[in-house]
Design an enzyme around this catalytic site. Structure first.
Site, PDB file in Angstrom:
ATOM      1  N   ASP A  58       0.848  -1.194   0.000  1.00 39.76           N
ATOM      2  CA  ASP A  58       0.000   0.000   0.000  1.00 39.76           C
ATOM      3  C   ASP A  58       0.886   1.247   0.000  1.00 39.76           C
ATOM      4  O   ASP A  58       1.956   1.261   0.595  1.00 39.76           O
ATOM      5  CB  ASP A  58      -0.886  -0.013   1.265  1.00 39.76           C
ATOM      6  CG  ASP A  58      -1.881   1.135   1.289  1.00 39.76           C
ATOM      7  OD1 ASP A  58      -2.970   0.986   0.691  1.00 39.76           O
ATOM      8  OD2 ASP A  58      -1.544   2.190   1.857  1.00 39.76           O
TER       9      ASP A  58
ATOM     10  N   ASP B 122     -14.192 -15.693  13.935  1.00 38.23           N
ATOM     11  CA  ASP B 122     -14.332 -17.141  14.151  1.00 38.23           C
ATOM     12  C   ASP B 122     -13.912 -17.934  12.906  1.00 38.23           C
ATOM     13  O   ASP B 122     -13.444 -19.075  13.032  1.00 38.23           O
ATOM     14  CB  ASP B 122     -15.742 -17.514  14.638  1.00 38.23           C
ATOM     15  CG  ASP B 122     -16.876 -17.043  13.749  1.00 38.23           C
ATOM     16  OD1 ASP B 122     -18.055 -17.175  14.168  1.00 38.23           O
ATOM     17  OD2 ASP B 122     -16.614 -16.528  12.644  1.00 38.23           O
TER      18      ASP B 122
ATOM     19  N   HIS C 207     -10.889 -20.461  13.002  1.00 37.03           N
ATOM     20  CA  HIS C 207     -11.229 -21.810  12.529  1.00 37.03           C
ATOM     21  C   HIS C 207     -10.137 -22.331  11.601  1.00 37.03           C
ATOM     22  O   HIS C 207      -9.637 -23.441  11.751  1.00 37.03           O
ATOM     23  CB  HIS C 207     -12.575 -21.755  11.794  1.00 37.03           C
ATOM     24  CG  HIS C 207     -12.976 -23.026  11.087  1.00 37.03           C
ATOM     25  ND1 HIS C 207     -14.028 -23.818  11.507  1.00 37.03           N
ATOM     26  CD2 HIS C 207     -12.478 -23.628   9.978  1.00 37.03           C
ATOM     27  CE1 HIS C 207     -14.140 -24.855  10.694  1.00 37.03           C
ATOM     28  NE2 HIS C 207     -13.222 -24.772   9.746  1.00 37.03           N
ATOM     29  N   GLU C 208      -9.753 -21.489  10.628  1.00 35.70           N
ATOM     30  CA  GLU C 208      -8.758 -21.943   9.645  1.00 35.70           C
ATOM     31  C   GLU C 208      -7.397 -22.158  10.279  1.00 35.70           C
ATOM     32  O   GLU C 208      -6.730 -23.146  10.008  1.00 35.70           O
ATOM     33  CB  GLU C 208      -8.653 -20.935   8.487  1.00 35.70           C
ATOM     34  CG  GLU C 208      -9.940 -20.685   7.722  1.00 35.70           C
ATOM     35  CD  GLU C 208     -10.683 -21.954   7.325  1.00 35.70           C
ATOM     36  OE1 GLU C 208     -11.892 -21.886   7.106  1.00 35.70           O
ATOM     37  OE2 GLU C 208     -10.051 -23.029   7.262  1.00 35.70           O
TER      38      GLU C 208
ATOM     39  N   HIS D  73      -6.987 -25.400  12.058  1.00 37.43           N
ATOM     40  CA  HIS D  73      -6.649 -26.550  11.219  1.00 37.43           C
ATOM     41  C   HIS D  73      -5.136 -26.743  11.150  1.00 37.43           C
ATOM     42  O   HIS D  73      -4.633 -27.865  11.117  1.00 37.43           O
ATOM     43  CB  HIS D  73      -7.197 -26.380   9.803  1.00 37.43           C
ATOM     44  CG  HIS D  73      -8.649 -26.702   9.657  1.00 37.43           C
ATOM     45  ND1 HIS D  73      -9.193 -27.918  10.015  1.00 37.43           N
ATOM     46  CD2 HIS D  73      -9.671 -25.957   9.175  1.00 37.43           C
ATOM     47  CE1 HIS D  73     -10.490 -27.909   9.770  1.00 37.43           C
ATOM     48  NE2 HIS D  73     -10.820 -26.734   9.264  1.00 37.43           N
TER      49      HIS D  73
ATOM     50  N   TYR E  32      -8.941 -35.845   7.461  1.00 37.42           N
ATOM     51  CA  TYR E  32     -10.065 -34.974   7.144  1.00 37.42           C
ATOM     52  C   TYR E  32     -11.192 -35.721   6.426  1.00 37.42           C
ATOM     53  O   TYR E  32     -11.607 -35.392   5.315  1.00 37.42           O
ATOM     54  CB  TYR E  32      -9.588 -33.788   6.292  1.00 37.42           C
ATOM     55  CG  TYR E  32     -10.519 -32.612   6.278  1.00 37.42           C
ATOM     56  CD1 TYR E  32     -11.201 -32.251   5.118  1.00 37.42           C
ATOM     57  CD2 TYR E  32     -10.723 -31.841   7.425  1.00 37.42           C
ATOM     58  CE1 TYR E  32     -12.066 -31.160   5.095  1.00 37.42           C
ATOM     59  CE2 TYR E  32     -11.579 -30.748   7.415  1.00 37.42           C
ATOM     60  CZ  TYR E  32     -12.247 -30.416   6.246  1.00 37.42           C
ATOM     61  OH  TYR E  32     -13.090 -29.338   6.225  1.00 37.42           O
TER      62      TYR E  32
ATOM     63  N   GLU F 215     -13.031 -30.712  12.210  1.00 37.48           N
ATOM     64  CA  GLU F 215     -13.878 -29.546  11.969  1.00 37.48           C
ATOM     65  C   GLU F 215     -14.433 -28.970  13.273  1.00 37.48           C
ATOM     66  O   GLU F 215     -14.451 -27.760  13.478  1.00 37.48           O
ATOM     67  CB  GLU F 215     -15.038 -29.914  11.045  1.00 37.48           C
ATOM     68  CG  GLU F 215     -14.709 -29.734   9.573  1.00 37.48           C
ATOM     69  CD  GLU F 215     -14.423 -28.284   9.245  1.00 37.48           C
ATOM     70  OE1 GLU F 215     -15.243 -27.414   9.600  1.00 37.48           O
ATOM     71  OE2 GLU F 215     -13.353 -28.011   8.663  1.00 37.48           O
TER      72      GLU F 215
ATOM     73  N   ASN G  24     -17.989  -9.476  19.927  1.00 42.78           N
ATOM     74  CA  ASN G  24     -19.391  -9.897  19.755  1.00 42.78           C
ATOM     75  C   ASN G  24     -19.487 -11.416  19.821  1.00 42.78           C
ATOM     76  O   ASN G  24     -19.965 -12.069  18.885  1.00 42.78           O
ATOM     77  CB  ASN G  24     -19.965  -9.404  18.414  1.00 42.78           C
ATOM     78  CG  ASN G  24     -20.018  -7.891  18.330  1.00 42.78           C
ATOM     79  OD1 ASN G  24     -20.420  -7.230  19.289  1.00 42.78           O
ATOM     80  ND2 ASN G  24     -19.574  -7.324  17.229  1.00 42.78           N
TER      81      ASN G  24
ATOM     82  N   GLU H 245     -21.383 -15.847  11.634  1.00 41.70           N
ATOM     83  CA  GLU H 245     -22.500 -14.892  11.656  1.00 41.70           C
ATOM     84  C   GLU H 245     -22.145 -13.556  11.003  1.00 41.70           C
ATOM     85  O   GLU H 245     -23.027 -12.900  10.434  1.00 41.70           O
ATOM     86  CB  GLU H 245     -23.004 -14.661  13.093  1.00 41.70           C
ATOM     87  CG  GLU H 245     -22.010 -13.996  14.032  1.00 41.70           C
ATOM     88  CD  GLU H 245     -20.951 -14.942  14.566  1.00 41.70           C
ATOM     89  OE1 GLU H 245     -21.054 -16.168  14.321  1.00 41.70           O
ATOM     90  OE2 GLU H 245     -20.017 -14.461  15.221  1.00 41.70           O
TER      91      GLU H 245
ATOM     92  N   TYR I 244     -22.077 -14.437   6.929  1.00 38.86           N
ATOM     93  CA  TYR I 244     -23.125 -15.273   6.340  1.00 38.86           C
ATOM     94  C   TYR I 244     -24.328 -14.425   5.962  1.00 38.86           C
ATOM     95  O   TYR I 244     -24.793 -13.613   6.776  1.00 38.86           O
ATOM     96  CB  TYR I 244     -23.521 -16.355   7.334  1.00 38.86           C
ATOM     97  CG  TYR I 244     -24.490 -17.371   6.792  1.00 38.86           C
ATOM     98  CD1 TYR I 244     -25.774 -17.486   7.311  1.00 38.86           C
ATOM     99  CD2 TYR I 244     -24.132 -18.212   5.746  1.00 38.86           C
ATOM    100  CE1 TYR I 244     -26.666 -18.408   6.803  1.00 38.86           C
ATOM    101  CE2 TYR I 244     -25.021 -19.143   5.246  1.00 38.86           C
ATOM    102  CZ  TYR I 244     -26.284 -19.239   5.773  1.00 38.86           C
ATOM    103  OH  TYR I 244     -27.176 -20.148   5.273  1.00 38.86           O
ATOM    104  N   THR I 245     -24.826 -14.580   4.767  1.00 40.79           N
ATOM    105  CA  THR I 245     -26.011 -13.871   4.255  1.00 40.79           C
ATOM    106  C   THR I 245     -26.053 -12.424   4.758  1.00 40.79           C
ATOM    107  O   THR I 245     -26.870 -12.085   5.638  1.00 40.79           O
ATOM    108  CB  THR I 245     -27.305 -14.595   4.676  1.00 40.79           C
ATOM    109  OG1 THR I 245     -27.347 -14.643   6.107  1.00 40.79           O
ATOM    110  CG2 THR I 245     -27.376 -15.965   4.078  1.00 40.79           C
TER     111      THR I 245
ATOM    112  N   ASP J 219     -28.557 -14.478  11.470  1.00 34.31           N
ATOM    113  CA  ASP J 219     -28.402 -15.906  11.171  1.00 34.31           C
ATOM    114  C   ASP J 219     -26.922 -16.253  11.125  1.00 34.31           C
ATOM    115  O   ASP J 219     -26.059 -15.413  11.339  1.00 34.31           O
ATOM    116  CB  ASP J 219     -29.108 -16.271   9.873  1.00 34.31           C
ATOM    117  CG  ASP J 219     -28.535 -15.536   8.676  1.00 34.31           C
ATOM    118  OD1 ASP J 219     -28.875 -15.893   7.551  1.00 34.31           O
ATOM    119  OD2 ASP J 219     -27.727 -14.607   8.883  1.00 34.31           O
TER     120      ASP J 219
ATOM    121  N   ASP K 161     -19.489 -34.397   1.559  1.00 36.63           N
ATOM    122  CA  ASP K 161     -18.748 -33.560   2.516  1.00 36.63           C
ATOM    123  C   ASP K 161     -17.665 -34.351   3.242  1.00 36.63           C
ATOM    124  O   ASP K 161     -17.528 -34.279   4.473  1.00 36.63           O
ATOM    125  CB  ASP K 161     -19.742 -32.947   3.521  1.00 36.63           C
ATOM    126  CG  ASP K 161     -19.103 -31.974   4.508  1.00 36.63           C
ATOM    127  OD1 ASP K 161     -18.152 -31.257   4.133  1.00 36.63           O
ATOM    128  OD2 ASP K 161     -19.581 -31.939   5.669  1.00 36.63           O
TER     129      ASP K 161
ATOM    130  N   HIS L  17     -18.517 -31.460   7.999  1.00 35.49           N
ATOM    131  CA  HIS L  17     -19.197 -30.258   8.485  1.00 35.49           C
ATOM    132  C   HIS L  17     -20.594 -30.581   9.020  1.00 35.49           C
ATOM    133  O   HIS L  17     -21.319 -29.686   9.441  1.00 35.49           O
ATOM    134  CB  HIS L  17     -19.344 -29.229   7.359  1.00 35.49           C
ATOM    135  CG  HIS L  17     -18.070 -28.677   6.869  1.00 35.49           C
ATOM    136  ND1 HIS L  17     -17.401 -29.208   5.785  1.00 35.49           N
ATOM    137  CD2 HIS L  17     -17.317 -27.638   7.307  1.00 35.49           C
ATOM    138  CE1 HIS L  17     -16.303 -28.518   5.581  1.00 35.49           C
ATOM    139  NE2 HIS L  17     -16.226 -27.565   6.475  1.00 35.49           N
TER     140      HIS L  17
END
Ligand SMILES: CCCCC[C@H](S)C(=O)N[C@@H](Cc1ccccc1)C(=O)N[C@@H](C)C(=O)O
Ligand SMILES: [Ca+2]
Ligand SMILES: [Ca+2]
Ligand SMILES: [Zn+2]
Length: 317
Positions: A58, A139, A143-144, A147, A158, A167, A184, A191, A194-195, A201, A227, A232
């Site tokens: 940058d 999260d 999560h990643e 792993h 896996y 997982e 939070n 959350e 997602y969407t 949700d 899966d 998952h």
């Protein structure tokens, strides 16, 4: 290249302001944090799938364009997750030897996932409807990175039950990291990304995996081949167990006395790093967690009793 560690500032995926370490050079400011382990490096995938891509550069050390946002969060949350494992579990990066943390954002085109490739993290932008940029949720990043910790410890295969535990461990430490930073916090997964058009949700709920159609009891496990054998899906069993172990509750008539997040973290970390193996199934997960809790709190401790209750509540013996 020669340079100096400085503090950059920018806007995250959710429009929030944050600061992070960057590296000031003659070329400009790189997203390289030289203060943690052997360094945290964030790359631009330029919406291709070649990794790692180009180290993020940058001009003015201010990262406020919409294109910058995914990088700001990947870089910041990788540092936070490094700090969680360092400060809470005394682990120096995923290999406990300061391994570089490498992330690529803008991976692929509208890619609806994030992952650990075996050597680095990758984050898609999402399609903007089902998901927005995956690094925007702490999260997800934790999560990643979990792993990577798993690969360098239990190395759970896996697929099938070992993959579901793999997982679940990532969801567990994703959530514990979120609580550690009081970001939070909740027992929901993803959350924040997602969407985006639907508030409240999440992709998964650890408190109630059935909301996503996942099992909350071993008798309801998925035994098909989708899966990777339901990694998952059957993660819901471990997720529900962890939720009950932390918070307590009565599930299918079995009462669990909660032991709190911090003790769940200690028991799960010791279970993952000392007892689980690549082929562990849920039954071995129970035995391993009992041993870890016994090491930490004693065979006749309330914590050991709660671990047994939590696994019994989800039908694992
Ligand atoms: C690149 C290959 C992808 C392997 C699956 C990765 S590890 C994964 O589990 N990703 C998480 C992302 C995530 C994490 C926390 C919260 C929300 C979403 C995941 O659950 N992906 C879902 C979409 C899936 O792969 O089914
Ligand atoms: Ca969450
Ligand atoms: Ca949403
Ligand atoms: Zn995963």
């Amino acid at each position: 290249i020669s340079g100096t560690v400085v503090t950059g500032s920018g806007t995250g995926v959710l429009g929030d302001s944050k600061t992070f370490k960057t590296f000031s050079t003659a070329d400009g400011y790189y997203m390289f944090d030289g203060t943690r382990g052997n360094g945290i490096y964030t790359y631009d995938g330029r919406n291709q799938t070649r990794i790692p891509g180009s180290l993020w550069l940058d001009a003015d050390n201010r990262f406020n364009t919409s294109y910058d946002r995914a990088a700001v969060d990947a870089h910041t949350y990788a540092a936070w997750t490094y700090d969680y494992f360092r400060n809470v579990h005394n682990r120096n990066s995923y290999d406990n030897a300061g391994a570089e943390l490498v992330s690529t954002v803008h991976y692929g085109r509208s890619y609806n996932n994030a992952g650990w490739t075996g050597s680095q993290m990758i984050y898609g932008d999402g399609d903007g409807y089902n998901f927005r940029a995956f690094s925007g949720s702490l999260d997800v990043v934790a999560h990643e990175l979990t792993h990577a910790v798993t690969d360098f410890s239990a190395d759970l295969i896996y697929q099938n039950e070992s993959g579901a535990i793999n997982e679940s461990m990532s969801d567990i430490f994703g959530t514990l990291t979120e609580y550690h930073f009081n970001n939070n916090p909740d027992w929901l997964m993803g959350e924040d990304i997602y969407t985006p058009g639907t508030p409240g949700d999440a992709l998964r709920s650890m408190a109630d995996p059935t909301l996503a159609g996942d099992p909350d009891h071993y008798s309801k496990r998925y035994t098909g081949t989708q899966d990777n054998g339901g990694v998952h899906i059957n993660s819901g069993i471990g997720n529900k167990m962890a939720y009950l172990l932390a918070n307590g509750g009565t599930h299918y008539g079995v009462k669990v006395t909660g032991i709190g997040n911090d003790k769940v973290g200690k028991v799960m970390y010791r279970t993952l790093t000392q007892y689980l193996t690549p082929t562990s199934n849920y039954s071995h997960f129970r035995a391993s967690a009992v041993r870890a809790a016994t090491d930490l709190y004693g065979a006749s401790s309330a914590e050991v009793a709660s671990v047994k209750q939590a696994f019994s509540a989800v039908g694992v013996y």
